[in-house]
Design a protein around this motif. Sequence first.
Motif, PDB file in Angstrom:
ATOM      1  N   GLU A  85      -2.524 -24.706   8.211  1.00 29.47           N
ATOM      2  CA  GLU A  85      -1.244 -23.990   8.219  1.00 29.47           C
ATOM      3  C   GLU A  85      -1.420 -22.518   8.577  1.00 29.47           C
ATOM      4  OE1 GLU A  85       2.016 -24.902   5.284  1.00 29.47           O
ATOM      5  OE2 GLU A  85       1.551 -22.847   4.665  1.00 29.47           O
ATOM      6  N   TYR A  86      -0.639 -22.075   9.554  1.00 27.97           N
ATOM      7  CA  TYR A  86      -0.665 -20.695  10.031  1.00 27.97           C
ATOM      8  C   TYR A  86       0.714 -20.084   9.866  1.00 27.97           C
ATOM      9  CZ  TYR A  86      -5.006 -21.998  12.336  1.00 27.97           C
ATOM     10  OH  TYR A  86      -6.286 -22.425  12.603  1.00 27.97           O
ATOM     11  N   LEU A  87       0.769 -18.802   9.590  1.00 30.22           N
ATOM     12  CA  LEU A  87       2.034 -18.075   9.479  1.00 30.22           C
ATOM     13  C   LEU A  87       2.011 -16.938  10.497  1.00 30.22           C
ATOM     14  CD1 LEU A  87       4.742 -17.444   8.032  1.00 30.22           C
ATOM     15  CD2 LEU A  87       3.422 -15.986   6.490  1.00 30.22           C
ATOM     16  N   ILE A  88       3.003 -16.944  11.375  1.00 28.86           N
ATOM     17  CA  ILE A  88       3.166 -15.882  12.362  1.00 28.86           C
ATOM     18  C   ILE A  88       4.384 -15.072  11.931  1.00 28.86           C
ATOM     19  CG2 ILE A  88       3.609 -15.328  14.783  1.00 28.86           C
ATOM     20  CD1 ILE A  88       2.469 -18.113  15.453  1.00 28.86           C
ATOM     21  N   GLU A  89       4.243 -13.764  11.870  1.00 27.45           N
ATOM     22  CA  GLU A  89       5.358 -12.919  11.465  1.00 27.45           C
ATOM     23  C   GLU A  89       5.719 -11.930  12.557  1.00 27.45           C
ATOM     24  OE1 GLU A  89       5.113 -11.054   7.659  1.00 27.45           O
ATOM     25  OE2 GLU A  89       4.991 -12.964   6.620  1.00 27.45           O
ATOM     26  N   GLY A  90       7.005 -11.608  12.590  1.00 27.97           N
ATOM     27  CA  GLY A  90       7.516 -10.634  13.542  1.00 27.97           C
ATOM     28  C   GLY A  90       8.748  -9.954  12.972  1.00 27.97           C
ATOM     29  N   THR A  91       9.317  -9.050  13.748  1.00 23.32           N
ATOM     30  CA  THR A  91      10.515  -8.317  13.338  1.00 23.32           C
ATOM     31  C   THR A  91      11.473  -8.239  14.518  1.00 23.32           C
ATOM     32  OG1 THR A  91       9.136  -6.961  11.883  1.00 23.32           O
ATOM     33  CG2 THR A  91      11.365  -6.176  12.291  1.00 23.32           C
ATOM     34  N   THR A  92      12.739  -8.581  14.274  1.00 23.73           N
ATOM     35  CA  THR A  92      13.740  -8.494  15.334  1.00 23.73           C
ATOM     36  C   THR A  92      14.082  -7.031  15.591  1.00 23.73           C
ATOM     37  OG1 THR A  92      15.653  -8.569  13.855  1.00 23.73           O
ATOM     38  CG2 THR A  92      14.786 -10.697  14.629  1.00 23.73           C
ATOM     39  N   GLN A  93      14.801  -6.779  16.660  1.00 17.90           N
ATOM     40  CA  GLN A  93      15.234  -5.422  16.973  1.00 17.90           C
ATOM     41  C   GLN A  93      16.170  -4.874  15.907  1.00 17.90           C
ATOM     42  OE1 GLN A  93      16.822  -5.940  20.927  1.00 17.90           O
ATOM     43  NE2 GLN A  93      14.791  -6.014  21.857  1.00 17.90           N
ATOM     44  N   GLU A  94      16.832  -5.771  15.166  1.00 17.46           N
ATOM     45  CA  GLU A  94      17.732  -5.358  14.077  1.00 17.46           C
ATOM     46  C   GLU A  94      17.003  -5.169  12.756  1.00 17.46           C
ATOM     47  OE1 GLU A  94      18.355  -8.193  15.991  1.00 17.46           O
ATOM     48  OE2 GLU A  94      19.645  -7.075  17.364  1.00 17.46           O
ATOM     49  N   GLY A  95      15.681  -5.416  12.750  1.00 21.96           N
ATOM     50  CA  GLY A  95      14.889  -5.219  11.542  1.00 21.96           C
ATOM     51  C   GLY A  95      14.743  -6.446  10.664  1.00 21.96           C
ATOM     52  N   GLN A  96      15.206  -7.613  11.121  1.00 20.34           N
ATOM     53  CA  GLN A  96      15.071  -8.831  10.330  1.00 20.34           C
ATOM     54  C   GLN A  96      13.653  -9.389  10.463  1.00 20.34           C
ATOM     55  OE1 GLN A  96      18.299 -11.226  12.065  1.00 20.34           O
ATOM     56  NE2 GLN A  96      19.215 -11.220  10.028  1.00 20.34           N
ATOM     57  N   THR A  97      13.135  -9.931   9.374  1.00 22.11           N
ATOM     58  CA  THR A  97      11.818 -10.548   9.378  1.00 22.11           C
ATOM     59  C   THR A  97      11.902 -11.939  10.005  1.00 22.11           C
ATOM     60  OG1 THR A  97      11.176  -9.360   7.387  1.00 22.11           O
ATOM     61  CG2 THR A  97       9.897 -11.319   7.925  1.00 22.11           C
ATOM     62  N   VAL A  98      10.947 -12.250  10.857  1.00 27.65           N
ATOM     63  CA  VAL A  98      10.851 -13.561  11.492  1.00 27.65           C
ATOM     64  C   VAL A  98       9.568 -14.208  11.000  1.00 27.65           C
ATOM     65  CG1 VAL A  98      10.678 -14.803  13.677  1.00 27.65           C
ATOM     66  CG2 VAL A  98      12.058 -12.718  13.545  1.00 27.65           C
ATOM     67  N   LYS A  99       9.682 -15.423  10.449  1.00 24.62           N
ATOM     68  CA  LYS A  99       8.513 -16.150   9.968  1.00 24.62           C
ATOM     69  C   LYS A  99       8.454 -17.505  10.655  1.00 24.62           C
ATOM     70  CE  LYS A  99       8.247 -13.955   5.494  1.00 24.62           C
ATOM     71  NZ  LYS A  99       8.069 -14.140   4.061  1.00 24.62           N
ATOM     72  N   VAL A 100       7.350 -17.754  11.329  1.00 24.57           N
ATOM     73  CA  VAL A 100       7.105 -19.045  11.964  1.00 24.57           C
ATOM     74  C   VAL A 100       5.898 -19.650  11.269  1.00 24.57           C
ATOM     75  CG1 VAL A 100       6.505 -20.255  14.088  1.00 24.57           C
ATOM     76  CG2 VAL A 100       8.039 -18.268  14.172  1.00 24.57           C
ATOM     77  N   THR A 101       6.095 -20.806  10.654  1.00 19.38           N
ATOM     78  CA  THR A 101       5.005 -21.517  10.000  1.00 19.38           C
ATOM     79  C   THR A 101       4.608 -22.681  10.899  1.00 19.38           C
ATOM     80  OG1 THR A 101       5.890 -20.941   7.831  1.00 19.38           O
ATOM     81  CG2 THR A 101       4.270 -22.718   7.903  1.00 19.38           C
ATOM     82  N   LEU A 102       3.344 -22.710  11.289  1.00 22.10           N
ATOM     83  CA  LEU A 102       2.821 -23.786  12.114  1.00 22.10           C
ATOM     84  C   LEU A 102       1.915 -24.647  11.254  1.00 22.10           C
ATOM     85  CD1 LEU A 102       1.853 -21.743  15.301  1.00 22.10           C
ATOM     86  CD2 LEU A 102       4.001 -22.930  14.810  1.00 22.10           C
ATOM     87  N   THR A 103       2.222 -25.942  11.208  1.00 18.05           N
ATOM     88  CA  THR A 103       1.431 -26.869  10.410  1.00 18.05           C
ATOM     89  C   THR A 103       0.837 -27.928  11.325  1.00 18.05           C
ATOM     90  OG1 THR A 103       2.970 -26.532   8.576  1.00 18.05           O
ATOM     91  CG2 THR A 103       1.470 -28.411   8.404  1.00 18.05           C
ATOM     92  N   SER A 104      -0.481 -28.035  11.309  1.00 19.82           N
ATOM     93  CA  SER A 104      -1.164 -29.056  12.093  1.00 19.82           C
ATOM     94  C   SER A 104      -1.029 -30.380  11.349  1.00 19.82           C
ATOM     95  CB  SER A 104      -2.632 -28.683  12.271  1.00 19.82           C
ATOM     96  OG  SER A 104      -3.297 -29.694  12.980  1.00 19.82           O
ATOM     97  N   MET A 105      -0.252 -31.289  11.926  1.00 19.89           N
ATOM     98  CA  MET A 105      -0.001 -32.581  11.284  1.00 19.89           C
ATOM     99  C   MET A 105      -1.084 -33.591  11.655  1.00 19.89           C
ATOM    100  SD  MET A 105       2.674 -31.487   9.862  1.00 19.89           S
ATOM    101  CE  MET A 105       3.216 -32.915   8.980  1.00 19.89           C
ATOM    102  N   ALA A 106      -1.690 -33.389  12.796  1.00 20.47           N
ATOM    103  CA  ALA A 106      -2.770 -34.218  13.329  1.00 20.47           C
ATOM    104  C   ALA A 106      -3.420 -33.383  14.429  1.00 20.47           C
ATOM    105  CB  ALA A 106      -2.218 -35.536  13.879  1.00 20.47           C
ATOM    106  N   THR A 107      -4.456 -33.890  15.057  1.00 15.08           N
ATOM    107  CA  THR A 107      -5.156 -33.133  16.085  1.00 15.08           C
ATOM    108  C   THR A 107      -4.203 -32.615  17.158  1.00 15.08           C
ATOM    109  OG1 THR A 107      -7.102 -34.467  15.707  1.00 15.08           O
ATOM    110  CG2 THR A 107      -7.042 -33.196  17.742  1.00 15.08           C
ATOM    111  N   ASP A 108      -3.278 -33.453  17.591  1.00 14.75           N
ATOM    112  CA  ASP A 108      -2.371 -33.061  18.663  1.00 14.75           C
ATOM    113  C   ASP A 108      -0.908 -33.153  18.266  1.00 14.75           C
ATOM    114  OD1 ASP A 108      -4.295 -32.335  20.545  1.00 14.75           O
ATOM    115  OD2 ASP A 108      -4.588 -34.406  21.160  1.00 14.75           O
TER     116      ASP A 108
END
Length: 171
Positions: A85-108
């Motif tokens: 599991e990886y968490l990618i974070e960012g911020t919108t131009q309006e200052g909102q937090t963006v969280k993308v969680t990537l979960t490897s369910m299998a190799t592909d």
Amino acid sequence: MAMQRRLAWLAVAAGAVATLPLGGCVALVAAGAGGGAVAYVENGGVANFYAFYPTSVSQVSAASRAAFGEMGIRYNGEIRKRPSEYLIEGTTQEGQTVKVTLTSMATDVTKANIRIGTFGDKPMSLQFQKLLSQRLGMTASPQAPAGVVLPPASSQPTAPQQPEQQTIPLQ
């Protein structure tokens, strides 16, 4: 003075809502053509949009960063929460937090879950998933491919009724 009291009450109310337990889940499953579809899940008013992609987590991570750039989201970094599991974070131009969680369910197979802001932003989340599909050159799916074993559910209580479903196309 009355305006300050209203603003203070609003801040207290927002804080109370944010600390409520996330019980009871409503899931809206999407189906669509073209860019695929995403699932929308709302837990206690917090909206998350997720989709499954038949590729590795590293490819989805790179495509996510590229989608951030196209949307004008500032990339803040990526952390590995668990081996799968990886968490990618960012911020919108309006200052909102963006969280993308990537979960490897299998190799592909990778599950990409996005939440923008405190409660979720549907138009921006759908735009992100659409750009992610385009960057990867593959269709998003609201369900894991057959044969993929999903990780056990969290310790949150289950909903006493069947989830409501709605179509959300990625076009």
